[in-house]
Design a protein around this motif. Structure first.
Motif, short mmCIF file in Angstrom:
data_model
loop_
_atom_site.label_atom_id
_atom_site.label_comp_id
_atom_site.label_asym_id
_atom_site.label_seq_id
_atom_site.Cartn_x
_atom_site.Cartn_y
_atom_site.Cartn_z
N LYS A 14 5.29 1.54 2.47
CA LYS A 14 4.18 1.86 3.69
C LYS A 14 3.49 2.49 3.80
CE LYS A 14 5.47 0.17 8.61
NZ LYS A 14 6.45 -0.39 9.27
N VAL A 15 4.08 3.90 3.65
CA VAL A 15 3.27 5.03 4.21
C VAL A 15 1.86 5.43 3.06
CG1 VAL A 15 2.98 7.48 3.30
CG2 VAL A 15 4.87 6.24 4.88
N SER A 16 2.36 4.54 1.78
CA SER A 16 1.97 4.36 0.33
C SER A 16 0.45 3.67 0.73
CB SER A 16 2.22 4.38 -1.14
OG SER A 16 1.72 4.32 -1.84
N LYS A 17 0.82 2.55 1.01
CA LYS A 17 -0.02 1.32 1.23
C LYS A 17 -1.36 1.59 2.70
CE LYS A 17 -0.85 -3.37 1.87
NZ LYS A 17 0.36 -4.48 3.02
N ARG A 18 -0.60 2.61 3.81
CA ARG A 18 -1.59 3.23 4.66
C ARG A 18 -2.37 4.36 4.27
NH1 ARG A 18 2.15 5.57 8.56
NH2 ARG A 18 2.79 3.60 8.66
N LEU A 19 -2.59 4.90 3.30
CA LEU A 19 -3.02 6.26 2.90
C LEU A 19 -4.00 5.55 1.99
CD1 LEU A 19 -0.31 9.32 2.39
CD2 LEU A 19 -1.94 8.42 3.77
N SER A 20 -3.42 4.72 0.83
CA SER A 20 -4.90 4.02 -0.30
C SER A 20 -5.92 3.70 1.83
CB SER A 20 -4.04 3.23 -0.47
OG SER A 20 -3.46 2.06 0.05
N LYS A 21 -5.26 2.76 2.10
CA LYS A 21 -6.40 2.24 3.44
C LYS A 21 -7.43 3.41 4.03
CE LYS A 21 -6.17 -1.02 7.18
NZ LYS A 21 -5.78 -1.28 7.82
N LYS A 22 -6.60 4.38 3.47
CA LYS A 22 -7.21 5.44 4.84
C LYS A 22 -8.57 6.06 3.70
CE LYS A 22 -4.92 7.37 8.34
NZ LYS A 22 -4.02 8.67 9.32
N GLN A 23 -7.67 5.86 2.19
CA GLN A 23 -9.01 6.21 1.00
C GLN A 23 -9.63 5.66 1.25
OE1 GLN A 23 -6.67 7.53 -2.68
NE2 GLN A 23 -8.48 8.45 -3.62
N ARG A 24 -9.52 4.44 0.73
CA ARG A 24 -11.15 3.15 0.86
C ARG A 24 -11.57 3.23 2.57
NH1 ARG A 24 -6.06 -0.16 -0.25
NH2 ARG A 24 -6.39 -0.88 1.75
#
Length: 76
Positions: A45-55
């Protein structure tokens, strides 16, 4: 005599009180599996949230670059 008996009772009560939390700390393999699954899910969940912010940041950067290129073309 009464003091000795009271001391022995107190000692027995304390030793029984100390042994209970030790048994409560033991975890079964099922509990360990449940915890590891929960932690893995939380990590995803944390990884997905960070990748979304990065995108999102990357899209914003690309948009600003396109705007800069268009602005430089107009000033010529």
């Amino acid at each position: 005599m009464k003091r000795i008996a009271a001391f022995i009772l107190l000692l027995a009560a304390l030793s029984a009180g100390w042994s209970i939390p030790i048994q409560a700390q033991r975890t079964s393999t099922a509990e360990n599996m449940r915890r590891s699954r929960k932690e893995a899910k939380q990590q995803q969940k944390v990884s997905k949230r960070l990748s979304k912010k990065q995108r999102k940041a990357m899209k914003k950067y690309e948009k600003s670059q396109r705007k800069a290129v268009n602005a430089s073309r107009r000033t010529r």
